[in-house]
Motif scaffolding. Sequence first.
Motif: not given
Length: 109
Positions: A27-33, A38-40, A92-100
Amino acid sequence: MLGFGAFKPSFAALSGRAVYIPWRLSSTRKANVRKRLRAADEVIDVLSQTGVSCRVLEKVQKQPKEHEMLSKDKYYVFSRKDRGYRKGVQKVPKFTRVPLPRTFPKGLQ
């Protein structure tokens, strides 16, 4: 035979995974996603308010915002190889840094 002392092999050296990829998102990782989405969205809104116009910005504005997306579109991405054509975003590799991509291909929804 396994080595000892300074030459003790790591799990990666024994053909294990160096980085653990969880089976499902917590749930924490989902919240970060959601927070990243939202930031984007905020960046896109600010750019559109400044009057800047380019083809990429127009294309991104047509995509759904975070609150308009279904959960399966937030946490899964298209994968041609996987059953159901979806795989978890954490795989997905580097999913926190690349736009999906926020949308799924038209014919496979």
